[in-house]
Write an enzyme that holds these catalytic residues in place. Structure first.
Site, PDB file in Angstrom:
ATOM      1  N   SER A  87       0.785  -1.235   0.000  1.00 59.15           N
ATOM      2  CA  SER A  87       0.000   0.000   0.000  1.00 59.15           C
ATOM      3  C   SER A  87       0.812   1.277   0.000  1.00 59.15           C
ATOM      4  O   SER A  87       0.253   2.354  -0.148  1.00 59.15           O
ATOM      5  CB  SER A  87      -0.948   0.010   1.204  1.00 59.15           C
ATOM      6  OG  SER A  87      -2.072  -0.769   0.931  1.00 59.15           O
ATOM      7  N   TYR A 181     -11.007   2.032   5.077  1.00 55.22           N
ATOM      8  CA  TYR A 181      -9.921   1.753   4.144  1.00 55.22           C
ATOM      9  C   TYR A 181     -10.405   0.801   3.062  1.00 55.22           C
ATOM     10  O   TYR A 181     -10.902  -0.287   3.351  1.00 55.22           O
ATOM     11  CB  TYR A 181      -8.755   1.136   4.897  1.00 55.22           C
ATOM     12  CG  TYR A 181      -7.467   1.047   4.125  1.00 55.22           C
ATOM     13  CD1 TYR A 181      -6.507   2.047   4.207  1.00 55.22           C
ATOM     14  CD2 TYR A 181      -7.190  -0.052   3.325  1.00 55.22           C
ATOM     15  CE1 TYR A 181      -5.307   1.962   3.522  1.00 55.22           C
ATOM     16  CE2 TYR A 181      -5.997  -0.145   2.633  1.00 55.22           C
ATOM     17  CZ  TYR A 181      -5.062   0.866   2.732  1.00 55.22           C
ATOM     18  OH  TYR A 181      -3.884   0.765   2.035  1.00 55.22           O
ATOM     19  N   SER A 182     -10.252   1.207   1.814  1.00 56.84           N
ATOM     20  CA  SER A 182     -10.702   0.380   0.697  1.00 56.84           C
ATOM     21  C   SER A 182      -9.708   0.480  -0.445  1.00 56.84           C
ATOM     22  O   SER A 182      -9.469   1.562  -0.986  1.00 56.84           O
ATOM     23  CB  SER A 182     -12.089   0.826   0.216  1.00 56.84           C
ATOM     24  OG  SER A 182     -12.454   0.125  -0.963  1.00 56.84           O
ATOM     25  N   ASN A 183      -9.158  -0.654  -0.851  1.00 55.95           N
ATOM     26  CA  ASN A 183      -8.251  -0.684  -1.986  1.00 55.95           C
ATOM     27  C   ASN A 183      -8.937  -0.277  -3.281  1.00 55.95           C
ATOM     28  O   ASN A 183      -8.286   0.195  -4.218  1.00 55.95           O
ATOM     29  CB  ASN A 183      -7.644  -2.082  -2.114  1.00 55.95           C
ATOM     30  CG  ASN A 183      -6.671  -2.382  -0.997  1.00 55.95           C
ATOM     31  OD1 ASN A 183      -5.657  -1.721  -0.852  1.00 55.95           O
ATOM     32  ND2 ASN A 183      -6.989  -3.373  -0.178  1.00 55.95           N
ATOM     33  N   GLY A 322       2.604  -0.979   4.142  1.00 54.71           N
ATOM     34  CA  GLY A 322       2.328  -1.786   2.973  1.00 54.71           C
ATOM     35  C   GLY A 322       2.325  -3.254   3.325  1.00 54.71           C
ATOM     36  O   GLY A 322       3.263  -3.739   3.963  1.00 54.71           O
TER      37      GLY A 322
END
Length: 369
Positions: A87, A181-183, A322
């Protein structure tokens, strides 16, 4: 993919949220050097195969290692080896979008619909809400078969496919009313950058960030590029029978949310340049640092635009975590401009590893100050 800050073992295939676990120093093994002690806790107590911290303070660079970069041979982490940064990719993508904002080509508070018409059913979602995780979009990586990572090794995906996975689910909340939190947010942000520039995201990251800063070992892989460049530590995924080598695989399933390849020295240089104002104009850097409370289970944790903030024992940390199959890292800048990247060659990680990785980060940035 998401890793619990409480230490639950959940895989992450593109990255996961987790900027943090607890800044309270973990009970490190006895060591005169607090950074070495924190890394030794990760390897000897938590069972992570290997850990490395690369600290840059002015022109000085210090590398501290523990455990093995290759569990089979016992070889240590290579100095400044490549790894999959997860991330941390989001900080790069947000930088590209904010540069486009400075050029007048993107407006942060304009709806995504203006740039990607018809992509999202809720036309109220803004560019800022994507970058800050306040859009309410479902996290597509929650639907990936992370308990069977071999099914993902060569799979790959187009960005539109990943967004479609997320849109099978209802929104988590109306845009701008909460934080989650969303990718998916960063897949859409990457698509937006490509649409506005007319160029591949990997090329825009190279043109705008890595080439100007001389980051020769940092890039966003294209479809079909599965090999992690040497030298690198082996990236491990826990299996029922031990540890599996997951160094090489197709990361377009993570793409703009977590597909970046880098090195500790490159990330130290990137975050130093970013927070030092070399990549963004003052107005855009201020926007990046405009934060909202982030529900990460830590008092004081906040999130801006592709950049997180947490309290350290000596001040404030700005950076990103990440987590991607095989590697976990935390990179950023502390008080006085000292930079650090801490890398573990395992993901998902053992229960307490996030907390102890943050303790290593705190020790690297705060000890001796």
């Amino acid at each position: 993919m998401r890793k619990s800050l409480r230490g639950k073992r959940v895989a992450a295939v593109g990255t996961l949220v987790a900027l943090l676990a607890a800044t309270t120093a973990a009970p490190a093994l006895a060591a005169a050097d607090p950074v070495q002690g924190a890394l030794d806790t990760l390897t000897a107590q938590d069972g992570v195969p290997g850990a490395e911290a690369v600290v840059q303070d002015g022109s000085r660079t210090r590398v501290t290692r523990s455990g093995a970069g290759d569990f089979t041979t016992g070889r240590p982490f290579p100095r400044n080896g490549s790894f999959r940064a997860g991330s941390v990719t989001k900080s790069f993508v947000a930088t590209v979008v904010l540069q486009l904002a400075a050029e007048g080509r993107v407006q942060l508070d304009a709806p995504v619909e203006r740039y990607l018409p018809g992509l999202l059913p809720d036309r109220r979602i803004t560019v800022r809400q994507l970058l800050q995780h306040t859009s309410g979009l479902y996290n597509y990586t929650d639907d990936l078969p992370l308990n069977d990572p071999e099914t993902l090794r060569h799979r790959g995906a187009a960005p539109a496919e990943l967004v479609a996975m997320a849109l099978k689910h209802p929104a988590l909340f109306p845009p701008g009313t909460s934080w989650s939190y969303s990718n998916t947010n960063y897949i859409v942000a990457g698509m937006l950058a490509e649409r506005v520039t007319g160029h591949a995201l990997t090329d825009e990251i190279a043109r705008r960030i890595t080439r100007p800063l001389g980051l020769r070992d940092t890039y966003l892989p294209r479809r079909g590029d599965e090999e992690l460049p040497a030298p690198h530590a082996v990236g491990y995924v826990p299996t029922g029978g031990g540890l599996a080598d997951f160094s090489d695989y197709e990361t377009t399933m993570a793409w703009a949310a977590g597909g970046l390849v880098s090195t500790p020295a490159d990330l130290d240089r990137f975050y130093g340049a970013l927070l030092g104002g070399r990549l963004l104009r003052p107005a855009q850097l201020a926007e990046m640092r405009r934060t909202v409370p982030a529900n990460l289970g830590i008092p004081g944790a906040r999130y801006g635009l592709g950049l997180g903030s947490i309290p350290l024992s000596c001040g404030e940390f700005w950076g990103h975590e990440g987590g991607v199959l095989g590697f976990t890292n935390l990179a950023g800048v502390g008080p006085g401009g000292r930079r650090v990247t801490v890398v573990l060659n395992e993901n998902p990680t053992p229960a307490a590893a996030n907390e102890h990785m943050l303790a290593a980060t705190d020790a690297a940035l705060c000890s001796g100050r």
